[in-house]
Structure formats: C-alpha cells, structure tokens
Design an enzyme around this catalytic site. Structure first.
Site, PDB file in Angstrom:
ATOM      1  N   ASP A  75       0.879  -1.168   0.000  1.00 16.02           N
ATOM      2  CA  ASP A  75       0.000   0.000   0.000  1.00 16.02           C
ATOM      3  C   ASP A  75       0.917   1.217   0.000  1.00 16.02           C
ATOM      4  O   ASP A  75       1.417   1.624   1.047  1.00 16.02           O
ATOM      5  CB  ASP A  75      -0.897  -0.013   1.238  1.00 16.02           C
ATOM      6  CG  ASP A  75      -1.789   1.213   1.309  1.00 16.02           C
ATOM      7  OD1 ASP A  75      -2.264   1.662   0.250  1.00 16.02           O
ATOM      8  OD2 ASP A  75      -1.999   1.722   2.425  1.00 16.02           O
ATOM      9  N   GLU A  93      -1.382  -1.573  -4.894  1.00 17.68           N
ATOM     10  CA  GLU A  93      -2.604  -0.792  -5.087  1.00 17.68           C
ATOM     11  C   GLU A  93      -2.352   0.302  -6.121  1.00 17.68           C
ATOM     12  O   GLU A  93      -1.336   0.983  -6.087  1.00 17.68           O
ATOM     13  CB  GLU A  93      -3.050  -0.174  -3.763  1.00 17.68           C
ATOM     14  CG  GLU A  93      -4.404   0.489  -3.850  1.00 17.68           C
ATOM     15  CD  GLU A  93      -4.925   0.966  -2.514  1.00 17.68           C
ATOM     16  OE1 GLU A  93      -5.617   2.003  -2.513  1.00 17.68           O
ATOM     17  OE2 GLU A  93      -4.652   0.318  -1.493  1.00 17.68           O
ATOM     18  N   ASP A 144      -2.192   0.774   7.516  1.00 16.55           N
ATOM     19  CA  ASP A 144      -1.356   0.626   6.316  1.00 16.55           C
ATOM     20  C   ASP A 144      -0.982  -0.831   6.075  1.00 16.55           C
ATOM     21  O   ASP A 144      -0.978  -1.304   4.935  1.00 16.55           O
ATOM     22  CB  ASP A 144      -0.104   1.497   6.431  1.00 16.55           C
ATOM     23  CG  ASP A 144      -0.451   2.978   6.485  1.00 16.55           C
ATOM     24  OD1 ASP A 144      -1.094   3.469   5.538  1.00 16.55           O
ATOM     25  OD2 ASP A 144      -0.089   3.633   7.475  1.00 16.55           O
TER      26      ASP A 144
END
Length: 182
Positions: free
Chosen positions: A7, A67, A139
């Site tokens: 991420d 992502e 996260d």
C-alpha cells in the site's frame, strides 16, 4: 505462492506478506515503512525503495501486488503518491518480481465483498482471513488486503489470460481467393 502486498504512500508505505495455497491463507509478515517528513523528496523515495528491497530480500515472495493510485482532488497529492508508487515499483522490479496491480475497489470487493467497505471493515476481514490475534495497523491491513486480493483473483486472471492467448493462437486469419475471411 508467497505474495507481497504493498500500500504505497509517501509518508507511510504498508507491506504485507502472505502464503496462499488454494484458498488457504497464512500470515507471514507485515509492517509500515514510516518515512521521516524532514527528508527531501528524493531521500524519502530512497527510504521506500531501500526498505521494500529489504522486505523482498528477507521474505522472498513469488509475486507482488500493488494498489493502483487513485485520482485525488488535489493533483499535487496524486503526483506525490505516484512517485512513492514508482519507488515501490522500482524495488519490486529490482527484486525480479512480477507485479500485479489492483484498484482499491477491487481489493475491498475481494476481501470484504463490497467495494465501498470502510477501512475498519477491511482491517477486521484481514484479521479474520489470516487468523490474526489483533487488528493490523491500517497501512499494514491495506497491504495485506492487496496480497489477499491477488491470492484470490490473480490465479483466475492468469488462467483467463492463458485462455485468451490460446484462443488468439487458434484463430488464425484465413484467405479465400486472396481475400481475408473469418
């Protein structure tokens, strides 16, 4: 298959590593790379690059999932996030990993069942799916969710790609009387 999920973020980059065997998932590692805000932009990107290289070296994943950057209302924020994502991509390429990319909507849908899930729902489902004792940090949870998404969706995409390639190979153009048919 061992999957490294990432991420990306310029201030905080989450990472999560899982092992996937069919539908069985096992937690391996996760964490958050916290980048000191006092550093210059190039130094911050280097922190992300170096730390993700180290994570890949230590955990030895087979594949990575990342992502995709969303379009923010603030274009400057989107560009900065894109640079953090670029540092992550460089680290993965340097580690010779195949990289698969998913939108936040795809990740949430694969993990929670709806693309509109709240962060807390993602954290809770990651905890359940990986049988974790506690709730992972936001996260780390997002990175683990990205890895879970690939574990569930990636093999299907690979099969469809192979079928598409096979279908393309099987459908050669034909000529009849010098004209292309079918």
């Amino acid at each position: 298959m061992r999957v490294l999920g990432i991420d990306p973020g310029l201030r905080r980059t989450g990472f999560g590593v899982i092992d996937a065997e069919g539908m069985r998932l096992r937690y391996v590692a996760s964490g958050t790379i916290v980048v000191p805000p006092a550093l210059s932009l190039p130094e911050r990107l280097k922190v992300i690059l170096d730390n993700l290289r180290e994570v890949a070296r230590e955990t030895r994943p087979d594949v990575a999932a990342l992502e995709i950057v969303f379009l923010n209302t603030n274009p400057a924020s989107t560009l900065l996030l894109g640079q953090a994502r670029g540092a992550a991509l460089c680290a993965l390429a340097d580690s010779a990993l195949d990289v698969h990319e998913y939108t936040a909507l795809q990740i949430k849908k694969a993990v929670v069942g709806t693309g509109r899930a709240a962060k807390e729902q993602v954290q809770m489902m990651v905890q359940r799916l990986l049988s974790l004792d506690g709730t992972p940090a936001p996260d780390s949870a997002d990175a683990l969710a990205c890895a879970i998404c690939h574990a569930h969706v990636g093999p299907l995409h690979d099969r469809l790609d192979r079928l598409g390639t096979a279908a393309q190979l099987g459908s050669r153009p034909r000529l009849r009387n010098g004209r292309l048919v079918g």
